[in-house]
Scaffold this motif. Structure first.
Motif, short mmCIF file in Angstrom:
data_model
loop_
_atom_site.label_atom_id
_atom_site.label_comp_id
_atom_site.label_asym_id
_atom_site.label_seq_id
_atom_site.Cartn_x
_atom_site.Cartn_y
_atom_site.Cartn_z
N GLN A 77 1.01 -1.01 -0.02
CA GLN A 77 -0.06 0.12 0.04
C GLN A 77 0.76 1.35 0.00
O GLN A 77 0.56 2.11 -0.65
CB GLN A 77 -0.84 0.07 1.20
N THR A 78 1.95 1.38 0.80
CA THR A 78 2.92 2.52 0.89
C THR A 78 3.20 2.67 -0.43
O THR A 78 3.32 3.82 -0.82
CB THR A 78 3.90 2.32 1.96
N TYR A 83 4.24 5.99 -5.23
CA TYR A 83 4.24 6.06 -6.70
C TYR A 83 3.23 7.18 -7.06
O TYR A 83 3.59 8.05 -8.12
CB TYR A 83 4.13 4.57 -7.33
N ASP A 84 1.83 7.15 -6.83
CA ASP A 84 1.00 8.01 -7.16
C ASP A 84 1.60 9.40 -6.74
O ASP A 84 1.33 10.43 -7.63
CB ASP A 84 -0.41 7.83 -6.40
N GLU A 85 2.10 9.63 -5.67
CA GLU A 85 2.49 10.88 -5.20
C GLU A 85 3.73 11.51 -6.07
O GLU A 85 3.85 12.56 -6.67
CB GLU A 85 2.51 11.00 -3.77
N ASN A 108 1.43 -5.05 -9.92
CA ASN A 108 0.23 -5.59 -10.43
C ASN A 108 -0.96 -4.44 -10.11
O ASN A 108 -1.70 -4.13 -11.07
CB ASN A 108 -0.15 -6.71 -9.74
N ARG A 109 -0.59 -3.68 -8.85
CA ARG A 109 -1.76 -2.79 -8.65
C ARG A 109 -1.38 -1.57 -9.65
O ARG A 109 -2.59 -0.84 -9.62
CB ARG A 109 -1.22 -2.23 -7.16
N LEU A 110 -0.29 -1.27 -9.78
CA LEU A 110 -0.03 -0.07 -10.59
C LEU A 110 0.01 -0.27 -12.09
O LEU A 110 0.14 0.61 -12.86
CB LEU A 110 1.32 0.45 -10.43
N GLY A 111 -0.42 -1.74 -12.57
CA GLY A 111 -0.34 -1.91 -13.85
C GLY A 111 0.83 -1.79 -14.50
O GLY A 111 1.03 -1.45 -15.64
N GLU A 173 3.38 9.77 5.06
CA GLU A 173 2.36 9.10 5.89
C GLU A 173 1.31 8.36 5.03
O GLU A 173 0.56 9.20 4.44
CB GLU A 173 1.64 10.04 6.96
N PRO A 174 1.28 7.01 4.82
CA PRO A 174 0.56 6.35 4.07
C PRO A 174 -0.93 6.32 4.40
O PRO A 174 -0.88 6.15 5.73
CB PRO A 174 0.96 5.20 3.64
#
Ligand SMILES: Cc1cc2nc3c(=O)[nH]c(=O)nc-3n(C[C@H](O)[C@H](O)[C@H](O)COP(=O)(O)OP(=O)(O)OC[C@H]3O[C@@H](n4cnc5c(N)ncnc54)[C@H](O)[C@@H]3O)c2cc1C
Length: 318
Positions: A77-78, A83-85, A108-111, A173-174
Motif C-alpha cells: 500500500q505504501t 508512486y502515485d505521489e 500488479n496494482r500499478l499496472g 504518511e500513507p
C-alpha cells in the motif's frame, strides 16, 4: 516522469547491504533518465535508517513509520501511494524474499511491467533494458520493458554506495487500509547454525566435496581459526548435513563478497560461482588443474588439500 524510487531493506533492526547497492543501481538509472533518486524506507527505526541511507547520489529519502518489521500489505500500500505521489519512472527493490513478496503486488496494482533478479539495468530512451542470468549463470538474457516499470535487483551485483549525501529526509504518511491487511509477521525462526552470517565475513574458508567425509571438516575449521576466518561451503556439504544451511555459498545459498575466499576441494560449478565470483581475492586448492574454480582463482594451488591445509595451519600458527 524521470525519477527512480528505490526501496531500502532491513531485517531485525539492521539495514541490509542491498539497500546501499540499490543506491548505486538507482543513481545509474536516474543519471540515464535525467531524474532524481528517491529512496523509501518503511517500518522499524526509520529515522535512523534514513540517516544511514543518505549516501552520495541520493536526492530524497521518504521515511514511513508504519510497523516494526516487513509486512506485505503495509509495503504494497505504501509503495503504491508513493508512486502515485512521486510519479517515478522506475521502482527498484531488492530481489530478496521480501522484495519478491511485495514487488509483483506493487507492479500488479500499478499496472506496470516487472523484471526480477536483474544483474544489470540500463535506461535507453523509453526502454528499460534488464540483464538476467539463467540456467545457473550459463546464459545471459536481456529483457526490454517499455515505459514505467518495476525491477528487483540481485544482491552483490552493484557496488554499495559510499560517501555522505545531502538528501532531504521527509516522513511520508500513507493511508493504510487495515481491512486490506491479510498477513502479519508473527516471529522469526533462525535457520540452523545460529546467527553466523557468512555475508559479513572478510575472509571465508570454503569447503567442498573434496573433503571426502564429515570427520575431516574440523581440519577446515582449524584453518579458519588460525586465519580468523569464517567457514562456508558448497552445497553437497550442506546436503550431506555436515554444515548447516546458512553456510552454503551459491545460487541456492548465499551471495558473498569477502576480501578473501579460499575454495578448498570445490570444483567451481556455475551454481557455486554465482555466489562467490564477487570476492576480491580467490584462492583455490584443488587436485584437478582443469577444475573451473582454477580459472577464476587469483591463486590456484594444484595439490592435495590433505597436504596443503595442514601445511598452511602449521605455517600460520607459528
Ligand atoms: C538448481 C541448482 C542449484 C544449486 N545451487 C548450488 C549452490 O547454491 N551452491 C553450490 O555450491 N552448489 C549448488 N548446486 C550444485 C552444483 O551444481 C555442484 O554440484 C556443487 O557446487 C559441487 O560442489 P563441490 O564443488 O563441493 O563438489 P564437486 O563438484 O564434486 O567438486 C569437488 C572438487 O574437489 C576436488 N578434490 C577432490 N579431492 C581433493 C583433494 N584431496 N584435494 C583437493 N581437491 C580435491 C575435485 O578435483 C573437485 O574439483 C546447485 C545445483 C543446482 C542444479
Amino acid at each position: 516522469m524521470t525519477d527512480v524510487l528505490a526501496i531500502g531493506e532491513h531485517r531485525r533492526g539492521e539495514l541490509r547491504d542491498v539497500s546501499y547497492e540499490l543506491v548505486t543501481a538507482g543513481r545509474q538509472l536516474a543519471d540515464a533518465t535525467g531524474g532524481e533518486l528517491h529512496l523509501a524506507v518503511i517500518s522499524g527505526t526509520v529515522d535512523e535508517f534514513g540517516k544511514k541511507l543518505d549516501r552520495e547520489g541520493v536526492d530524497a529519502i521518504h521515511t514511513v513509520d508504519e510497523g516494526e518489521e516487513f509486512n506485505h500489505d503495509i509495503y504494497t500500500q505504501t509503495i503504491t501511494q508513493l508512486y502515485d505521489e512521486l510519479a517515478p519512472k522506475y521502482v527498484l527493490t531488492p530481489n530478496s524474499v521480501n522484495g519478491l513478496d511485495y514487488a509483483p503486488a506493487v507492479a500488479n496494482r500499478l499496472g506496470l511491467p516487472i523484471v526480477t533478479d536483474a544483474v544489470d539495468l540500463e535506461a535507453d530512451g523509453e526502454t528499460l533494458i534488464a540483464t538476467r542470468e539463467m540456467y545457473g549463470g550459463k546464459v545471459e538474457t536481456t529483457t526490454e520493458l517499455a515505459g514505467s516499470a518495476v525491477a528487483t535487483i540481485r544482491g552483490a551485483e552493484w557496488p554499495a554506495a559510499e560517501g555522505t549525501g545531502d538528501a532531504t529526509i521527509e516522513a511520508f504518511e500513507p493511508a493504510i487500509d487495515e481491512s486490506q491487511q491479510g498477513s502479519t509477521v508473527t516471529g522469526f525462526e533462525e535457520v540452523g547454525g545460529g546467527d553466523v552470517d557468512i555475508g559479513d565475513a572478510d575472509v571465508l574458508v570454503s569447503v567442498g566435496r573434496g573433503i571426502e567425509e564429515e570427520d575431516n571438516i574440523p581440519l577446515i575449521e582449524e584453518l579458519a581459526d588460525v586465519l580468523g576466518a569464517t567457514v562456508s561451503s558448497s552445497r553437497p556439504i550442506v546436503d550431506n548435513g555436515w554444515l548447516p544451511k546458512n553456510r552454503q555459498v551459491g545460487q541456492s545459498g548465499k551471495v558473498v563478497t569477502p576480501d578473501v575466499y579460499i575454495a578448498i576441494g570445490i570444483s567451481g560449478a556455475v551454481q557455486h560461482v554465482a555466489g562467490m565470483k564477487g570476492s576480491d581475492t580467490i584462492v583455490a586448492i584443488n587436485t584437478d588443474p582443469n577444475a573451473p574454480i582454477m580459472d577464476i582463482a587469483d591463486y590456484a594451488i594444484h595439490d592435495d588439500l590433505f597436504d596443503v591445509v595442514p601445511a598452511l595451519i602449521e605455517e600460520l600458527s607459528e
